[in-house]
Each structure stands twice: as structure tokens, then as C-alpha cells.
Write a protein that holds these residues in place. Structure first.
Motif, PDB file in Angstrom:
ATOM      1  N   PHE A 192      35.853 -10.027  15.231  1.00 44.29           N
ATOM      2  CA  PHE A 192      35.300 -11.083  14.393  1.00 44.29           C
ATOM      3  C   PHE A 192      34.171 -11.804  15.116  1.00 44.29           C
ATOM      4  O   PHE A 192      33.163 -12.172  14.512  1.00 44.29           O
ATOM      5  N   THR A 193      34.331 -11.974  16.423  1.00 43.35           N
ATOM      6  CA  THR A 193      33.306 -12.666  17.213  1.00 43.35           C
ATOM      7  C   THR A 193      31.992 -11.906  17.185  1.00 43.35           C
ATOM      8  O   THR A 193      30.928 -12.507  17.018  1.00 43.35           O
ATOM      9  N   SER A 194      32.038 -10.599  17.333  1.00 50.02           N
ATOM     10  CA  SER A 194      30.820  -9.793  17.298  1.00 50.02           C
ATOM     11  C   SER A 194      30.138  -9.885  15.939  1.00 50.02           C
ATOM     12  O   SER A 194      28.918 -10.062  15.855  1.00 50.02           O
ATOM     13  N   LEU A 195      30.929  -9.774  14.885  1.00 53.26           N
ATOM     14  CA  LEU A 195      30.359  -9.901  13.542  1.00 53.26           C
ATOM     15  C   LEU A 195      29.730 -11.275  13.340  1.00 53.26           C
ATOM     16  O   LEU A 195      28.634 -11.397  12.801  1.00 53.26           O
ATOM     17  N   PHE A 196      30.430 -12.312  13.799  1.00 51.92           N
ATOM     18  CA  PHE A 196      29.926 -13.672  13.611  1.00 51.92           C
ATOM     19  C   PHE A 196      28.631 -13.904  14.383  1.00 51.92           C
ATOM     20  O   PHE A 196      27.685 -14.495  13.851  1.00 51.92           O
ATOM     21  N   VAL A 197      28.567 -13.437  15.617  1.00 52.38           N
ATOM     22  CA  VAL A 197      27.370 -13.655  16.437  1.00 52.38           C
ATOM     23  C   VAL A 197      26.156 -12.968  15.809  1.00 52.38           C
ATOM     24  O   VAL A 197      25.073 -13.556  15.722  1.00 52.38           O
ATOM     25  N   ILE A 198      26.326 -11.745  15.351  1.00 47.73           N
ATOM     26  CA  ILE A 198      25.208 -11.034  14.734  1.00 47.73           C
ATOM     27  C   ILE A 198      24.819 -11.683  13.404  1.00 47.73           C
ATOM     28  O   ILE A 198      23.637 -11.906  13.123  1.00 47.73           O
ATOM     29  N   ALA A 199      25.812 -12.029  12.593  1.00 50.39           N
ATOM     30  CA  ALA A 199      25.519 -12.677  11.311  1.00 50.39           C
ATOM     31  C   ALA A 199      24.865 -14.036  11.519  1.00 50.39           C
ATOM     32  O   ALA A 199      23.939 -14.401  10.784  1.00 50.39           O
ATOM     33  N   TYR A 200      25.307 -14.788  12.513  1.00 50.98           N
ATOM     34  CA  TYR A 200      24.728 -16.102  12.786  1.00 50.98           C
ATOM     35  C   TYR A 200      23.275 -15.972  13.238  1.00 50.98           C
ATOM     36  O   TYR A 200      22.425 -16.764  12.835  1.00 50.98           O
ATOM     37  N   GLY A 201      22.989 -14.973  14.047  1.00 51.73           N
ATOM     38  CA  GLY A 201      21.613 -14.740  14.480  1.00 51.73           C
ATOM     39  C   GLY A 201      20.699 -14.413  13.310  1.00 51.73           C
ATOM     40  O   GLY A 201      19.587 -14.940  13.201  1.00 51.73           O
ATOM     41  N   ILE A 202      21.169 -13.552  12.418  1.00 48.67           N
ATOM     42  CA  ILE A 202      20.388 -13.213  11.228  1.00 48.67           C
ATOM     43  C   ILE A 202      20.248 -14.440  10.323  1.00 48.67           C
ATOM     44  O   ILE A 202      19.177 -14.738   9.803  1.00 48.67           O
ATOM     45  N   HIS A 203      21.341 -15.164  10.163  1.00 44.62           N
ATOM     46  CA  HIS A 203      21.377 -16.360   9.323  1.00 44.62           C
ATOM     47  C   HIS A 203      20.381 -17.411   9.812  1.00 44.62           C
ATOM     48  O   HIS A 203      19.676 -18.019   9.025  1.00 44.62           O
ATOM     49  N   LYS A 204      20.299 -17.609  11.108  1.00 45.57           N
ATOM     50  CA  LYS A 204      19.430 -18.651  11.660  1.00 45.57           C
ATOM     51  C   LYS A 204      17.975 -18.239  11.776  1.00 45.57           C
ATOM     52  O   LYS A 204      17.104 -19.096  11.829  1.00 45.57           O
ATOM     53  N   THR A 205      17.675 -16.956  11.848  1.00 45.22           N
ATOM     54  CA  THR A 205      16.283 -16.537  12.034  1.00 45.22           C
ATOM     55  C   THR A 205      15.649 -16.005  10.751  1.00 45.22           C
ATOM     56  O   THR A 205      14.657 -16.543  10.281  1.00 45.22           O
ATOM     57  N   ILE A 206      16.229 -14.989  10.197  1.00 46.72           N
ATOM     58  CA  ILE A 206      15.610 -14.302   9.067  1.00 46.72           C
ATOM     59  C   ILE A 206      15.730 -15.099   7.775  1.00 46.72           C
ATOM     60  O   ILE A 206      14.776 -15.200   7.009  1.00 46.72           O
ATOM     61  N   PHE A 207      16.888 -15.702   7.528  1.00 47.38           N
ATOM     62  CA  PHE A 207      17.116 -16.375   6.252  1.00 47.38           C
ATOM     63  C   PHE A 207      16.760 -17.861   6.250  1.00 47.38           C
ATOM     64  O   PHE A 207      16.905 -18.512   5.214  1.00 47.38           O
ATOM     65  N   LEU A 208      16.297 -18.408   7.359  1.00 46.46           N
ATOM     66  CA  LEU A 208      15.955 -19.833   7.395  1.00 46.46           C
ATOM     67  C   LEU A 208      14.882 -20.216   6.383  1.00 46.46           C
ATOM     68  O   LEU A 208      15.075 -21.184   5.635  1.00 46.46           O
ATOM     69  N   PRO A 209      13.758 -19.494   6.284  1.00 40.55           N
ATOM     70  CA  PRO A 209      12.755 -19.888   5.278  1.00 40.55           C
ATOM     71  C   PRO A 209      13.288 -19.814   3.844  1.00 40.55           C
ATOM     72  O   PRO A 209      12.969 -20.665   3.012  1.00 40.55           O
ATOM     73  N   VAL A 210      14.112 -18.838   3.561  1.00 45.00           N
ATOM     74  CA  VAL A 210      14.693 -18.704   2.224  1.00 45.00           C
ATOM     75  C   VAL A 210      15.612 -19.882   1.932  1.00 45.00           C
ATOM     76  O   VAL A 210      15.558 -20.488   0.853  1.00 45.00           O
ATOM     77  N   ARG A 211      16.447 -20.222   2.907  1.00 46.07           N
ATOM     78  CA  ARG A 211      17.394 -21.328   2.737  1.00 46.07           C
ATOM     79  C   ARG A 211      16.672 -22.658   2.553  1.00 46.07           C
ATOM     80  O   ARG A 211      17.036 -23.462   1.689  1.00 46.07           O
ATOM     81  N   LEU A 212      15.626 -22.893   3.338  1.00 46.70           N
ATOM     82  CA  LEU A 212      14.863 -24.137   3.209  1.00 46.70           C
ATOM     83  C   LEU A 212      14.148 -24.213   1.865  1.00 46.70           C
ATOM     84  O   LEU A 212      14.114 -25.273   1.225  1.00 46.70           O
ATOM     85  N   SER A 213      13.584 -23.104   1.420  1.00 49.95           N
ATOM     86  CA  SER A 213      12.900 -23.078   0.124  1.00 49.95           C
ATOM     87  C   SER A 213      13.872 -23.341  -1.020  1.00 49.95           C
ATOM     88  O   SER A 213      13.568 -24.115  -1.936  1.00 49.95           O
ATOM     89  N   LEU A 214      15.019 -22.691  -0.981  1.00 58.11           N
ATOM     90  CA  LEU A 214      16.016 -22.921  -2.025  1.00 58.11           C
ATOM     91  C   LEU A 214      16.516 -24.363  -2.012  1.00 58.11           C
ATOM     92  O   LEU A 214      16.728 -24.956  -3.074  1.00 58.11           O
ATOM     93  N   THR A 215      16.708 -24.919  -0.827  1.00 51.92           N
ATOM     94  CA  THR A 215      17.141 -26.312  -0.728  1.00 51.92           C
ATOM     95  C   THR A 215      16.121 -27.241  -1.356  1.00 51.92           C
ATOM     96  O   THR A 215      16.473 -28.127  -2.144  1.00 51.92           O
ATOM     97  N   ALA A 216      14.863 -27.041  -1.035  1.00 52.24           N
ATOM     98  CA  ALA A 216      13.808 -27.882  -1.599  1.00 52.24           C
ATOM     99  C   ALA A 216      13.695 -27.705  -3.107  1.00 52.24           C
ATOM    100  O   ALA A 216      13.392 -28.659  -3.834  1.00 52.24           O
ATOM    101  N   ALA A 217      13.968 -26.515  -3.606  1.00 52.30           N
ATOM    102  CA  ALA A 217      13.828 -26.247  -5.032  1.00 52.30           C
ATOM    103  C   ALA A 217      14.976 -26.822  -5.853  1.00 52.30           C
ATOM    104  O   ALA A 217      14.749 -27.329  -6.956  1.00 52.30           O
ATOM    105  N   ILE A 218      16.207 -26.744  -5.349  1.00 50.61           N
ATOM    106  CA  ILE A 218      17.338 -27.148  -6.192  1.00 50.61           C
ATOM    107  C   ILE A 218      17.874 -28.544  -5.900  1.00 50.61           C
ATOM    108  O   ILE A 218      18.637 -29.076  -6.703  1.00 50.61           O
ATOM    109  N   THR A 219      17.479 -29.160  -4.797  1.00 43.74           N
ATOM    110  CA  THR A 219      17.989 -30.495  -4.482  1.00 43.74           C
ATOM    111  C   THR A 219      17.651 -31.528  -5.556  1.00 43.74           C
ATOM    112  O   THR A 219      18.527 -32.314  -5.932  1.00 43.74           O
TER     113      THR A 219
END
Length: 115
Positions: free
Chosen positions: A70-97
């Protein structure tokens, strides 16, 4: 932050939870064998540096490779979550807030700010 405050933070955290969960699910379904191979390689290298021996699981072509931790899965998913999906997450937050804040205000859960 001045205009929406905690509603914006709540929307961002909710999107983050969904994003991280979906990323972990996709990695565990689509890339579990690669994560397990990477985990074995890293353990082999680290244990080699400190003088221990790492024996990866023996598998044949017909056997399913062992699941990664689980730790390996979490570390890899967290890295992807924090780097690749950050612009998408910020854009969606700004759009739906604004819509979420309006809805919560209509329901009476938050007070409108009159200035």
C-alpha cells in the motif's frame, strides 16, 4: 481566498481526496505489476547498500505477480497527484467554487458577506 474562504479550501480538499483515490485505484488496477517490479528493484538496491540480501518473489509466466505494498502505491499516486494533476485540480476548484458557495448560501449553511 477573501471572497470564498473555507468554501474554496473545502472544494479543493474534496477534489484532492477524489483525485488521489482515483489515481491510486488506476495504478493498482493498471500498473500493479510495474509497481511491484520497481519495489523489488528498490529493495534490492537499498538492502544491498546496507549488506542485506533481498530475494524477490519467484513467479512463472502463468502466476500472477505479487501485489505491491500500500505504501508503494500511495507514494507513486501521491507523486502523480501533486505534480501532474495539480493544474487540473486548481482549475476545477476555481471553476466550481462560486457555484458551490452560491448553493451553500442558498441553503443557509453560510452567511452572505455584505460589503
Amino acid at each position: 481566498m477573501k471572497k470564498y474562504g473555507t468554501v474554496g479550501v473545502g472544494v479543493y480538499l474534496a477534489l484532492s481526496a477524489v483525485d488521489l483515490s482515483l489515481t491510486m485505484a488506476v495504478i493498482s488496477v493498471k500498473g500493479a505489476d510495474r509497481v511491484r517490479n520497481m519495489e523489488d528493484w528498490i529493495l534490492y538496491k537499498v538492502k544491498g547498500w546496507i549488506g542485506m540480501e533481498h530475494k524477490p518473489e519467484k513467479t512463472t509466466e502463468q502466476q500472477q505477480h505479487g501485489k505491491p505494498s500500500f505504501t508503494s502505491l500511495f507514494v507513486i499516486a501521491y507523486g502523480i497527484h501533486k505534480t501532474i494533476f495539480l493544474p487540473v485540480r486548481l482549475s476545477l476548484t476555481a471553476a466550481i467554487t462560486p457555484a458551490v458557495a452560491r448553493r451553500l448560501r442558498d441553503l443557509g449553511w453560510i452567511k452572505s458577506r455584505i460589503k
